[in-house]
Design an enzyme around this catalytic site. Structure first.
Site, PDB file in Angstrom:
ATOM      1  N   ASP A 186      12.328   4.677 -20.122  1.00  0.00           N
ATOM      2  CA  ASP A 186      11.801   3.575 -19.309  1.00  0.00           C
ATOM      3  C   ASP A 186      12.249   2.265 -19.940  1.00  0.00           C
ATOM      4  OD1 ASP A 186      10.089   1.999 -17.493  1.00  0.00           O
ATOM      5  OD2 ASP A 186       9.145   3.930 -17.083  1.00  0.00           O
ATOM      6  N   HIS A 194      13.884   0.741 -14.209  1.00  0.00           N
ATOM      7  CA  HIS A 194      13.180   1.211 -15.426  1.00  0.00           C
ATOM      8  C   HIS A 194      14.188   1.581 -16.518  1.00  0.00           C
ATOM      9  CE1 HIS A 194       9.047   1.131 -13.960  1.00  0.00           C
ATOM     10  NE2 HIS A 194       9.451   1.659 -12.830  1.00  0.00           N
ATOM     11  N   GLU A 232      10.740   2.109  -8.050  1.00  0.00           N
ATOM     12  CA  GLU A 232      10.526   0.710  -8.437  1.00  0.00           C
ATOM     13  C   GLU A 232      11.775   0.047  -9.016  1.00  0.00           C
ATOM     14  OE1 GLU A 232       5.832   0.769  -9.565  1.00  0.00           O
ATOM     15  OE2 GLU A 232       7.183   1.435 -11.147  1.00  0.00           O
TER      16      GLU A 232
HETATM   17  C1  ACM Z   1       5.534   5.455 -10.560  1.00  0.00           C
HETATM   18  O1  ACM Z   1       4.314   5.464 -10.750  1.00  0.00           O
HETATM   19  N1  ACM Z   1       6.226   4.337 -10.657  1.00  0.00           N
HETATM   20  C2  ACM Z   1       6.244   6.668 -10.220  1.00  0.00           C
END
Ligand code: ACM
Length: 546
Positions: free
Chosen positions: A178, A249, A319
């Site tokens: 991440d 991420h 995201e």
């Molecule tokens: C997530 O909670 N962004 C998969």
């Protein structure tokens, strides 16, 4: 009856008769049962002091392990039966996974002290006379651990595999990368862990908190650590699903290799591993070189996670902010070259590339539900996290689905309202809420419901700085989740929460105590489980379900 998850059928002797073990019980393991016998000798052996030697020829064994592939109808490999009577305990699995689940049930029947690592003096052991027939409702019963935001050392992961197995769960999804850390050694790209596994400090609390923990944080699994984790899980019939999150991420990877970022809009050579929570703007550049880099990562990953361990490889896909691609002349040129639909098309292009790449290697891609937006190859599957809707759409389109809606089974969310919950974030999701979670929502068609592989509970660790905090968030709710995904519903939509609470109180909290789990007690956090003065990010009001 205090088993968790509750078995499908359990008929106890009405007279309450019990089988009493002598000082040196004997074990007979039939063909194919050797692995379960080894596990029983190690785990029950530690708790009881028994060696559980093999039965001599013709001698009666106290515990008998059998595989029997026939006569189970449409039940899967995890189906099992247990018969306990005057001649001891016979455990039968349709296959080794079922026999292992039976062994876990046997351990529960022995009582909480069967979870200790050494015998208590003078303890005597017995089992109730009972017949049990059991099998799971779903084949994917998972826990996701975010080991990127806060690293969980290898020993902790092995411990979680034992905790998962004790609850008859069978998937450990490891969120390995991440913005805040890269946690798996990749030999051809050593800076991913030399640089990407460490950050100088961390925000203390959630985004709104003004506090910082100035202690550097980091850690990663060597490739041998991963092999050990995978093998340890396999002995317990738990599959490990690795996740490498892209194209968002990804700041830890970009900090390690600045050329992975959008270098025409940001000087990525000055980026560090992110020390804050949220969604970093620094995403991967949409170049062929970046694809080649990540193919290298996945090549090493596929070797560490053989197809028998996990046909699925998780590529994240959630995201991904688009601001840098909008601002980048190179990314805009790429959109024209590829003929894709703007920045969203670039994200799909990333995912589709690895979808095809994994399929060519006999693997299946799984990603967060954002990956649906660009269309998917046939074998790809979806982790539905933004409610049920993504999962329903994916299933209706013929994709397999793992349900993990944040409104129900994000265990980072607080378990109660009120100021005592440590760094409270998200919605209030109580033990009862999780218990009532159903992976198949009522509005799903039968054909789509058949595409639901199962469900997983997700533990994101921004505000869990150590294993004790993870325990607090995960337990006791993971026990409720385990029953939601293992046990079939008595009637559609009906579960007996009062009975679950009773089984928790009479036996399961004691099992968790013996296992050393720092769960949230029913009365609320103990003083040292609180984090007074550290802000979380509570969300007030009920979210829409679906
Ligand atoms: C997530 O909670 N962004 C998969």
């Amino acid at each position: 009856m205090d088993l968790i998850p509750v078995p499908q059928v359990a008929v106890f002797d009405e007279g309450g008769r019990r089988y009493a073990f002598g000082p040196e019980p004997v074990l007979d393991a039939g063909p194919g049962a050797e692995g379960v016998a080894r596990w029983l000798r190690r785990e029950l052996g530690a708790a009881t002091g028994w060696g559980l030697p093999a039965a001599g020829a013709g001698a009666a064994a106290d515990v008998r392990l059998r595989l029997d592939p026939d006569g189970w109808g449409d039940l899967g490999p995890e189906a099992y039966r247990i018969e306990i009577g005057a001649d001891g305990a016979e455990l039968t699995g349709r296959a080794a996974p079922g026999l292992f689940r039976a062994a876990q049930t046997l351990r529960q029947l022995l009582g909480p002290d069967a979870y200790r690592k050494a015998p208590l003096p003078g303890r005597e052991w017995s089992l109730p006379h009972v017949g049990i027939a059991d099998s799971p409702r779903f084949g994917w019963r998972g826990l996701m651990l975010d080991v990127a935001r806060h690293f969980m050392p290898k020993e902790g992961v092995l411990r979680y595999i034992d905790l998962i197995a004790a609850h008859k769960l069978n998937v450990l999804h490891l969120h390995l990368t991440d913005d805040q850390g890269w946690r798996i050694e990749i030999k051809r790209h050593p800076r991913l862990t030399e640089v990407g596994a460490w950050r100088t400090r961390s925000r203390w609390g959630h985004r709104a908190s003004p506090l910082w923990n100035e202690t550097p944080h980091g850690g990663f699994y060597t490739q041998d650590d991963i092999r050990e984790i995978v093998a340890y899980a396999a002995e317990r019939h738990v599959r490990v699903v690795p996740e490498i999150d892209l194209p968002g991420h990804s700041q830890a990877a970009i900090a390690a290799y600045p050329e992975l970022g959008n270098t025409d809009v940001v000087d990525t050579s000055t980026l560090g591993v992110w020390d804050d929570w949220g969604i970093a703007e620094n995403v991967l550049a949409p170049t062929e070189a970046v694809l080649r880099f990540y193919e290298g990562v996945f090549e090493e990953l596929l070797e560490l996670f053989p197809a028998e361990v996990s046909p699925f490889v998780h590529v994240g896909g959630d995201e991904c902010p688009k601001a840098q691609w909008k601002a980048s002349a190179a990314a805009q040129e790429r959109i024209r070259e590829l003929g894709v639909d703007g920045e969203d098309g670039l994200q799909s292009w990333f995912i589709r590339h690895f979808d095809g790449w994994l399929a060519e290697r006999g693997r299946r891609l799984i990603g967060w539900d954002e990956i649906l937006e660009g269309g998917l190859a046939d074998g790809a599957a979806v982790s539905s996290w933004r409610g049920y809707a993504g999962g329903i759409a994916a299933a209706e389109a013929g994709h397999d689905v793992v349900m993990c809606p944040e409104q129900q089974v994000y265990l980072d969310h607080r378990q109660a309202a009120g100021g005592d919950e440590p760094m409270p974030i998200g919605y209030v999701r109580s033990l009862e809420d999780v218990y009532r979670f159903d992976p198949v929502p009522p509005k799903m068609s039968e054909a789509a419901a058949a595409r639901v592989l199962g469900a997983q509970a997700n533990v994101w660790t921004e505000v869990m700085e150590n294993q004790s905090r993870v325990d607090y968030q995960a337990f006791p709710r993971l026990a409720a989740f385990a029953e939601a995904v293992w046990s079939r519903l008595p009637e559609p939509g009906e579960r007996d929460y009062a009975d679950f609470e009773r089984r928790m109180a009479t036996a399961h909290y004691a099992r968790l105590d013996a296992l050393g789990v720092d769960y949230r007690p029913p009365g609320g956090p103990l003083p040292w489980q609180r984090r007074p003065g550290v802000l979380g990010r509570p969300i007030e009001g009920e979210p829409p379900i679906a």
